[in-house]
Motif scaffolding. Structure first.
Motif, PDB file in Angstrom:
ATOM      1  N   TYR A  38      -4.626 -13.057  11.360  1.00  0.00           N
ATOM      2  CA  TYR A  38      -3.532 -12.954  12.327  1.00  0.00           C
ATOM      3  C   TYR A  38      -3.121 -14.311  12.902  1.00  0.00           C
ATOM      4  N   TYR A  39      -3.580 -15.401  12.284  1.00  0.00           N
ATOM      5  CA  TYR A  39      -3.251 -16.717  12.835  1.00  0.00           C
ATOM      6  C   TYR A  39      -1.752 -16.993  12.780  1.00  0.00           C
ATOM      7  N   ALA A  40      -1.110 -16.712  11.651  1.00  0.00           N
ATOM      8  CA  ALA A  40       0.323 -16.976  11.515  1.00  0.00           C
ATOM      9  C   ALA A  40       1.132 -16.147  12.514  1.00  0.00           C
ATOM     10  N   LEU A  41       0.687 -14.916  12.785  1.00  0.00           N
ATOM     11  CA  LEU A  41       1.397 -14.080  13.750  1.00  0.00           C
ATOM     12  C   LEU A  41       1.254 -14.629  15.167  1.00  0.00           C
ATOM     13  N   PHE A  42       0.027 -14.989  15.544  1.00  0.00           N
ATOM     14  CA  PHE A  42      -0.200 -15.504  16.892  1.00  0.00           C
ATOM     15  C   PHE A  42       0.446 -16.872  17.100  1.00  0.00           C
ATOM     16  N   SER A  43       0.426 -17.709  16.070  1.00  0.00           N
ATOM     17  CA  SER A  43       1.018 -19.042  16.220  1.00  0.00           C
ATOM     18  C   SER A  43       2.534 -18.998  16.326  1.00  0.00           C
ATOM     19  N   GLN A  51       7.287 -19.503  19.309  1.00  0.00           N
ATOM     20  CA  GLN A  51       8.568 -19.666  18.636  1.00  0.00           C
ATOM     21  C   GLN A  51       9.445 -18.421  18.824  1.00  0.00           C
ATOM     22  N   ILE A  52       8.839 -17.245  18.723  1.00  0.00           N
ATOM     23  CA  ILE A  52       9.601 -16.003  18.947  1.00  0.00           C
ATOM     24  C   ILE A  52      10.096 -15.940  20.385  1.00  0.00           C
ATOM     25  N   ALA A  53       9.246 -16.354  21.346  1.00  0.00           N
ATOM     26  CA  ALA A  53       9.651 -16.318  22.749  1.00  0.00           C
ATOM     27  C   ALA A  53      10.819 -17.268  23.018  1.00  0.00           C
ATOM     28  N   CYS A  54      10.768 -18.462  22.443  1.00  0.00           N
ATOM     29  CA  CYS A  54      11.863 -19.426  22.640  1.00  0.00           C
ATOM     30  C   CYS A  54      13.162 -18.926  22.018  1.00  0.00           C
ATOM     31  N   LEU A  55      13.082 -18.359  20.807  1.00  0.00           N
ATOM     32  CA  LEU A  55      14.285 -17.834  20.164  1.00  0.00           C
ATOM     33  C   LEU A  55      14.825 -16.614  20.915  1.00  0.00           C
ATOM     34  N   VAL A  77      14.801 -25.011  22.549  1.00  0.00           N
ATOM     35  CA  VAL A  77      14.986 -25.590  21.207  1.00  0.00           C
ATOM     36  C   VAL A  77      13.846 -26.543  20.879  1.00  0.00           C
ATOM     37  N   PHE A  78      13.422 -27.356  21.832  1.00  0.00           N
ATOM     38  CA  PHE A  78      12.292 -28.247  21.579  1.00  0.00           C
ATOM     39  C   PHE A  78      11.012 -27.448  21.342  1.00  0.00           C
ATOM     40  N   GLY A  79      10.862 -26.322  22.035  1.00  0.00           N
ATOM     41  CA  GLY A  79       9.704 -25.480  21.778  1.00  0.00           C
ATOM     42  C   GLY A  79       9.702 -24.901  20.377  1.00  0.00           C
ATOM     43  N   VAL A  80      10.862 -24.438  19.905  1.00  0.00           N
ATOM     44  CA  VAL A  80      10.968 -23.918  18.538  1.00  0.00           C
ATOM     45  C   VAL A  80      10.651 -25.004  17.521  1.00  0.00           C
ATOM     46  N   LEU A  81      11.197 -26.193  17.750  1.00  0.00           N
ATOM     47  CA  LEU A  81      10.982 -27.292  16.808  1.00  0.00           C
ATOM     48  C   LEU A  81       9.520 -27.712  16.767  1.00  0.00           C
ATOM     49  N   PHE A  82       8.857 -27.774  17.929  1.00  0.00           N
ATOM     50  CA  PHE A  82       7.453 -28.180  17.929  1.00  0.00           C
ATOM     51  C   PHE A  82       6.575 -27.141  17.240  1.00  0.00           C
ATOM     52  N   CYS A  83       6.843 -25.857  17.458  1.00  0.00           N
ATOM     53  CA  CYS A  83       6.067 -24.815  16.770  1.00  0.00           C
ATOM     54  C   CYS A  83       6.193 -24.945  15.258  1.00  0.00           C
TER      55      CYS A  83
END
Length: 670
Positions: free
Chosen positions: A181-186, A190-194, A94-100
């Motif tokens: 592709y910056y938005a996809l890579f960034s 967030q996708i991994a944490c979710l 959750v902290f990873g998602v929030l920081f992203c």
């Protein structure tokens, strides 16, 4: 007329005889609106999150009433940050998602998805800093109650967030923001944490249905981790067989030890605090996000500029009186090659920055464990430069709350500084040393050094003479000791070389400045070490925050303290020997040998337990400074909070000599 009549007016082949190849057009990416509208999605998910929080508040209220406790509905703690035995994956994800999400706010054109107003963007940005923590708060709170309903709600929320985010990225993989592709890579972290949350919540639900998941938040004190930790520190260590006359380690062994000091190896009876684990993962995500931003923000631009170089660059350079060659095509080749070198230097700087920070992460994990263990056993001088009480305080609590955020901010700022410094150093190295050596041109640095060769030779010979004379003339060895010899010649040489040593001191000062700057820049992202001297480390805000953070962790989550509290909270009716177990735990025997239980405690065993307690209190480094006898000792008598045995023996010898002198004086007077 016949020639004109026979000519084909639709033949354009002569137009392409001297055709110049056209450059491929630059790809223009229009703004993309995904099918799943972001504004509508946030309105729906915010309402769903509010309903989930109300359900969790009612469940928490019922659970407190069932346990005989009183509570206020709605005040639901997201997670116990001082519990070392809980599952850390949910909180870290959750902290990873929030920081992203927080990292992309500064670059997003609309900080809040509800509005596209750019006039008051600063105010929407401030509001977004509070909106997204509230939005992702139910994802963390669903796992707090250890309830099947909470796991079901957490699964639904995580699946919704994960599905919509993947849907949006599939619809719009390219965006005009910075790089296509910056938005996809960034969004990959967030996708991994979710995805982890989407897998973890159903797994916890499955364990809860099978009855293998703990259903009580107070299970922390009942965990075997704290007892195992106490057993290990009370276990009698085997005497080391290393002889005192062993030779010094070889160079290969030193290199191997230095390499191993940067490799973290986990241990069974040690667990990182939850907040520290969150900080490490968030710092790694910050490293990825900053590396991606630094790479995609500069490298594509350099490539576009390099592809756009034409013969007009020769006229531009001639305006600045820079003539690389008389042939304009040759000038284009030289400029393109130089720009390629700049691009390589920048990519190398970013790569070096990432590798250095990864090594610093590994080293930080080792030092975190060492510092925590030192404070657990009372060795406060391992972290602090003076005697301090390990107890909560106002600044300590503030630093503890913001520790994870400060660590991520230092990593981001440090990577910018490190990349800039490494890039400048590599540019100087390539354009002033490598390229001149390969091509034999622009050897300005070598010309300057060559003209000053008498100066460098003089400094080298002066330093060499001092080392040789100190080795063979001014130091003598007699009977296993060293002493000065030829003092007259030593004083004369010291006087004669004074002006030369001033010049050598200037070079040493420059080298000291370079080494100090590089050390501080490389270690800027680490707040577990101070960038200042030991005596003024309190003025380093990063290390001060880390030291205060350790105060809260050690005072509130000490493994020995929690093991003791867990034994005290045991129900007296668990078994027949519970009273005896409590008495054994009080005397420090139960934690050492649990298998040897007796109905009665012998006097010898009780006395032995008392002596063990006395020995522990006497040798506790944190209690040494509180005794009246040791308060009279000087600060040199303590090393890392422990009384220096040599100073203690010297004080005893001084006491015996004074007593002997007094007896001798008394005998002489008689």
């Amino acid at each position: 007329m016949s020639a004109e009549a026979g000519k084909d007016y639709y033949d354009y082949s002569d137009w392409y005889e001297n055709a110049v190849p056209t450059k491929p057009p630059i790809e223009i990416i229009p703004p993309c609106d995904p099918t799943a509208n972001d504004g509508l999605y946030h309105i729906c998910i915010a309402a769903i999150s509010l309903v989930v929080m109300l359900i969790l508040a009612v469940l928490a209220r019922r659970q407190k009433v069932g346990d005989g406790l009183k509570g206020v509905p709605g005040l639901l703690s997201p997670v116990n940050f001082l519990d070392h035995t809980q599952h850390k994956g949910l909180s870290v994800a959750v902290f990873g998602v929030l920081f992203c999400k927080m990292f992309g706010l500064a670059l997003a054109p609309n900080p809040l998805p509800f509005t596209k107003d750019t006039q008051y963007k600063e105010y929407w940005l401030i509001l977004a800093l509070f909106y997204y923590p509230a939005l992702y708060y139910p994802l963390l709170a669903c796992g707090t109650l250890h309830n099947k309903v909470g796991y079901v709600l957490g699964s639904l929320l995580s699946w919704t967030h994960f599905g919509v985010l993947v849907w949006q990225k599939v619809d719009c993989p390219k965006t005009p923001q910075i790089y296509k592709y910056y938005a996809l890579f960034s969004s990959l972290p967030q996708i991994a944490c979710l995805a982890f949350l989407s897998f973890q919540y159903p797994l916890l639900l499955f364990k809860g249905l099978k009855g293998t998941e703990k259903s009580n938040a107070s299970e922390d004190l009942k965990s075997s981790y704290y007892r195992d930790y106490v057993k290990k520190i009370l276990k009698k260590k085997k005497a080391s067989k290393a002889s005192a006359s062993s030779s010094s380690p070889k160079l290969s062994e030193r290199i191997s030890d230095a390499f191993k000091s940067y490799i973290y190896t986990p241990e069974e009876v040690f667990r990182f605090p939850l907040k520290l684990a969150i900080s490490l993962v968030v710092a790694f995500i910050a490293l990825y996000q900053m590396a991606l931003l630094l790479f995609t923000g500069v490298v594509p631009t350099l490539q576009i500029v390099r592809r756009g170089v034409d013969e007009d660059i020769a006229f531009l350079l001639a305006g600045f009186k820079i003539i690389l060659s008389d042939d304009r095509k040759e000038v284009v080749k030289i400029v393109v090659h130089y720009m390629w070198c700049v691009e390589v230097c920048y990519i190398s700087a970013v790569t070096l920055c990432c590798l250095v920070n990864l090594a610093m992460f590994m080293r930080s994990m080792i030092l975190h464990r060492s510092n925590l263990r030192g404070l657990y056993r009372g060795d406060i001088y391992n972290v602090y430069n003076c005697q301090r009480s390990i107890r909560p305080s106002r600044p300590a609590l503030v630093c503890w709350m913001g520790y994870t955020s400060y660590q991520a901010a230092f990593i981001c700022l440090g990577m910018i500084i490190q990349t800039l410094v490494f890039f400048i150093c590599l540019l100087f190295f390539v354009f002033l040393i490598i390229i001149p050596i390969f091509y034999g041109k622009n050897m300005m640095l070598f010309h300057v050094i060559g003209r000053m060769w008498p100066f460098w030779l003089m400094l080298f010979l002066a330093v060499l003479i001092q080392h040789l004379t100190s080795r063979f003339l001014f130091i003598k060895k007699e009977a296993g000791t060293r002493d000065l010899a030829n003092r007259g010649s030593l004083f004369l040489l010291t006087y004669l070389l004074f002006p030369v040593n001033v010049l050598a001191g200037v070079l040493l000062g420059i080298w000291r400045l370079v080494i100090t700057a590089l050390f501080n820049i490389v270690h800027f992202g680490r707040i577990d070490i101070s960038l200042l001297n030991r005596s003024v480390e309190a003025f380093d805000p990063g290390y001060r925050c880390y030291a205060h953070y350790l105060k809260i962790e050690v005072s509130q989550s000490h493994p020995v303290m929690k093991a003791f509290c867990g034994l005290l909270l045991q129900s007296p009716g668990q078994d027949k020997g519970s009273g005896q177990a409590a008495r054994d735990a009080e005397e420090g025997i139960q934690l050492v040998s649990q298998d040897k239980k007796q109905n009665k405690v012998s006097n010898g065993k009780r006395a032995r337990g008392h002596w063990h307690l006395l020995y522990t209190l006497v040798n506790n480094p944190s209690l040494v400074g509180s005794r009246k006898h040791f308060q009279r000792q000087s600060s040199e008598s303590f090393i890392n909070g422990t009384l220096n045995r040599s100073s203690k023996e010297e004080s005893k010898k001084e006491g015996s000599t004074t007593e002997a002198s007094k007896e001798a004086e008394g005998a002489a007077s008689n």
